[in-house]
Design a protein around this motif. Sequence first.
Motif, PDB file in Angstrom:
ATOM      1  N   ARG A  69      12.286 -17.064   0.350  1.00  0.00           N
ATOM      2  CA  ARG A  69      12.106 -15.760   0.966  1.00  0.00           C
ATOM      3  C   ARG A  69      10.868 -15.071   0.385  1.00  0.00           C
ATOM      4  NH1 ARG A  69      15.503 -13.069   4.042  1.00  0.00           N
ATOM      5  NH2 ARG A  69      17.319 -14.252   3.304  1.00  0.00           N
ATOM      6  N   TRP A  70      10.019 -14.578   1.297  1.00  0.00           N
ATOM      7  CA  TRP A  70       8.795 -13.881   0.929  1.00  0.00           C
ATOM      8  C   TRP A  70       9.013 -12.373   0.935  1.00  0.00           C
ATOM      9  CZ3 TRP A  70       3.908 -16.319   0.260  1.00  0.00           C
ATOM     10  CH2 TRP A  70       3.903 -17.693   0.505  1.00  0.00           C
ATOM     11  N   ASP A  71       8.241 -11.672   0.138  1.00  0.00           N
ATOM     12  CA  ASP A  71       8.171 -10.215   0.246  1.00  0.00           C
ATOM     13  C   ASP A  71       7.209  -9.906   1.377  1.00  0.00           C
ATOM     14  OD1 ASP A  71       7.776  -7.515   0.082  1.00  0.00           O
ATOM     15  OD2 ASP A  71       7.666  -7.452  -2.106  1.00  0.00           O
ATOM     16  N   ASP A  72       7.728  -9.416   2.488  1.00  0.00           N
ATOM     17  CA  ASP A  72       6.940  -9.202   3.702  1.00  0.00           C
ATOM     18  C   ASP A  72       6.623  -7.729   3.933  1.00  0.00           C
ATOM     19  OD1 ASP A  72       5.648 -10.680   5.620  1.00  0.00           O
ATOM     20  OD2 ASP A  72       7.220 -10.470   7.122  1.00  0.00           O
TER      21      ASP A  72
ATOM     22  N   MET B 223       2.562 -18.901  11.400  1.00  0.00           N
ATOM     23  CA  MET B 223       3.013 -17.854  10.482  1.00  0.00           C
ATOM     24  C   MET B 223       1.809 -17.128   9.932  1.00  0.00           C
ATOM     25  SD  MET B 223       5.298 -18.114   7.028  1.00  0.00           S
ATOM     26  CE  MET B 223       4.020 -19.022   6.160  1.00  0.00           C
ATOM     27  N   CYS B 224       1.897 -15.822   9.877  1.00  0.00           N
ATOM     28  CA  CYS B 224       0.800 -15.023   9.375  1.00  0.00           C
ATOM     29  C   CYS B 224       0.781 -15.027   7.854  1.00  0.00           C
ATOM     30  CB  CYS B 224       0.920 -13.580   9.867  1.00  0.00           C
ATOM     31  SG  CYS B 224       0.853 -13.416  11.650  1.00  0.00           S
ATOM     32  N   ILE B 225      -0.395 -15.213   7.289  1.00  0.00           N
ATOM     33  CA  ILE B 225      -0.587 -15.137   5.852  1.00  0.00           C
ATOM     34  C   ILE B 225      -1.534 -13.972   5.595  1.00  0.00           C
ATOM     35  CG2 ILE B 225      -1.239 -16.407   3.772  1.00  0.00           C
ATOM     36  CD1 ILE B 225      -1.108 -18.935   5.501  1.00  0.00           C
ATOM     37  N   ARG B 226      -1.055 -12.942   4.915  1.00  0.00           N
ATOM     38  CA  ARG B 226      -1.856 -11.744   4.725  1.00  0.00           C
ATOM     39  C   ARG B 226      -2.968 -11.951   3.707  1.00  0.00           C
ATOM     40  NH1 ARG B 226       3.061 -11.207   7.502  1.00  0.00           N
ATOM     41  NH2 ARG B 226       3.148  -9.168   8.502  1.00  0.00           N
TER      42      ARG B 226
ATOM     43  N   GLN C  17      14.708 -14.701  10.845  1.00  0.00           N
ATOM     44  CA  GLN C  17      14.181 -13.868   9.771  1.00  0.00           C
ATOM     45  C   GLN C  17      12.734 -14.253   9.465  1.00  0.00           C
ATOM     46  OE1 GLN C  17      17.266 -12.883   6.554  1.00  0.00           O
ATOM     47  NE2 GLN C  17      17.961 -14.866   7.307  1.00  0.00           N
ATOM     48  N   PRO C  18      11.761 -13.391   9.780  1.00  0.00           N
ATOM     49  CA  PRO C  18      10.359 -13.732   9.541  1.00  0.00           C
ATOM     50  C   PRO C  18      10.016 -13.984   8.075  1.00  0.00           C
ATOM     51  CG  PRO C  18      10.547 -11.847  11.016  1.00  0.00           C
ATOM     52  CD  PRO C  18      11.907 -12.091  10.447  1.00  0.00           C
ATOM     53  N   ASP C  19      10.770 -13.357   7.155  1.00  0.00           N
ATOM     54  CA  ASP C  19      10.442 -13.508   5.743  1.00  0.00           C
ATOM     55  C   ASP C  19      11.079 -14.723   5.101  1.00  0.00           C
ATOM     56  OD1 ASP C  19      12.998 -12.499   5.965  1.00  0.00           O
ATOM     57  OD2 ASP C  19      12.861 -11.255   4.163  1.00  0.00           O
ATOM     58  N   LEU C  20      11.923 -15.464   5.852  1.00  0.00           N
ATOM     59  CA  LEU C  20      12.597 -16.638   5.304  1.00  0.00           C
ATOM     60  C   LEU C  20      11.924 -17.893   5.836  1.00  0.00           C
ATOM     61  CD1 LEU C  20      14.985 -17.367   3.451  1.00  0.00           C
ATOM     62  CD2 LEU C  20      16.363 -17.661   5.516  1.00  0.00           C
TER      63      LEU C  20
ATOM     64  N   THR D 211       4.938  -6.422  -4.767  1.00  0.00           N
ATOM     65  CA  THR D 211       5.031  -7.892  -4.784  1.00  0.00           C
ATOM     66  C   THR D 211       4.798  -8.480  -3.403  1.00  0.00           C
ATOM     67  OG1 THR D 211       7.435  -7.730  -4.491  1.00  0.00           O
ATOM     68  CG2 THR D 211       6.582  -7.917  -6.758  1.00  0.00           C
ATOM     69  N   PHE D 212       4.158  -7.711  -2.529  1.00  0.00           N
ATOM     70  CA  PHE D 212       3.900  -8.172  -1.161  1.00  0.00           C
ATOM     71  C   PHE D 212       3.167  -9.514  -1.160  1.00  0.00           C
ATOM     72  CE2 PHE D 212       0.728  -8.229   2.357  1.00  0.00           C
ATOM     73  CZ  PHE D 212       1.622  -8.358   3.408  1.00  0.00           C
ATOM     74  N   GLY D 213       3.634 -10.440  -0.320  1.00  0.00           N
ATOM     75  CA  GLY D 213       2.988 -11.738  -0.190  1.00  0.00           C
ATOM     76  C   GLY D 213       3.396 -12.752  -1.226  1.00  0.00           C
ATOM     77  N   THR D 214       4.411 -12.443  -2.048  1.00  0.00           N
ATOM     78  CA  THR D 214       4.883 -13.391  -3.054  1.00  0.00           C
ATOM     79  C   THR D 214       6.285 -13.875  -2.689  1.00  0.00           C
ATOM     80  OG1 THR D 214       5.839 -11.657  -4.446  1.00  0.00           O
ATOM     81  CG2 THR D 214       3.530 -12.262  -4.850  1.00  0.00           C
TER      82      THR D 214
END
Length: 302
Positions: free
Chosen positions: A89-92, A20-23, A65-68, A98-101
């Motif tokens: 669920r992440w803000d993707d 999983m990518c972590i920005r 779902q990539p954000d879940l 709130t991106f990345g939270t």
Amino acid sequence: FQPPRPPTTTPRQGRRQRQMCIRDRDEDGNPILDESGDPVVKYGAHRKEILAASEDGQLVQLTTQPDLEILAAPVWGLDDGYVSWVARRWDDNPASATFGTVLEGGLYTAELEYDGDGNVTGLEQQPGAPLVSIALVPSDVMRSSSQPTLAPDINDHSWSPDGTEFVFDVHSAAELWICDLLSPPAEAFCLLHGDPAAKDLIRARWSPVGDKILFESASWSGALLTVNVDGTDLDTIVAGSSRRPVFLPFWSPTGSHVLYHVGDYRALETNIVRADADGGSRTNLTRDISSDGQSQVAIGWR
């Protein structure tokens, strides 16, 4: 908690891990972009997906779902009609403030689709929101969490036989709770208090008969206990020791027996034991196939 969608009704399931990518972010919290304008990512966390296996071994990925982010193993629902799991669920969206939270977390469910041969072919639809929202807490108290941020304060859950309630552990407080989905909105009450320092009430399993909850006390030696669904008649059915701890219990399909694991620190092995529902008549099922340094692990009893 929030008002849930009523559960309607899980198949053999598995989990697949992928990167999983972590920005990366700058000091102001803005995503760092590369020369192409894409967010810079770093790798290292693992993402889980839920899969279903047919009788011939074919796998179907159910979650997409990539954000879940899935945090715990999936659980079968009533009559194998749906699957439930703990996730956040992440803000993707890189353009979001709130991106990345983590935006939300809790218990998610989805109804299953089957073909004419009874094989799972997918989910009717991906969940847009949790069935029941669970309070977010620092995820260092979540053993299954892969990110140093917030996560729902729930490790595991188990459904009542009629699918109207589920039991779960609040890990940060070492408590077992029952959530009633028929109440408008969903209501939950604390079934048992444990030791918050040890966070020792985990892996609760609702009896197929519907009258008792089986769970594990995650102390150094471990113990398996049962309690009535109203919180009465707390009983230790199997006690472990510092050399031979007991853990990871399951009910038999009829509720007449339990299955659990026994570790042996000297032999460096783990065995699977079957016992009556009260802990009596114990039989080591893997004695003949275990050897020093090997461990046998059960994933359930169907």
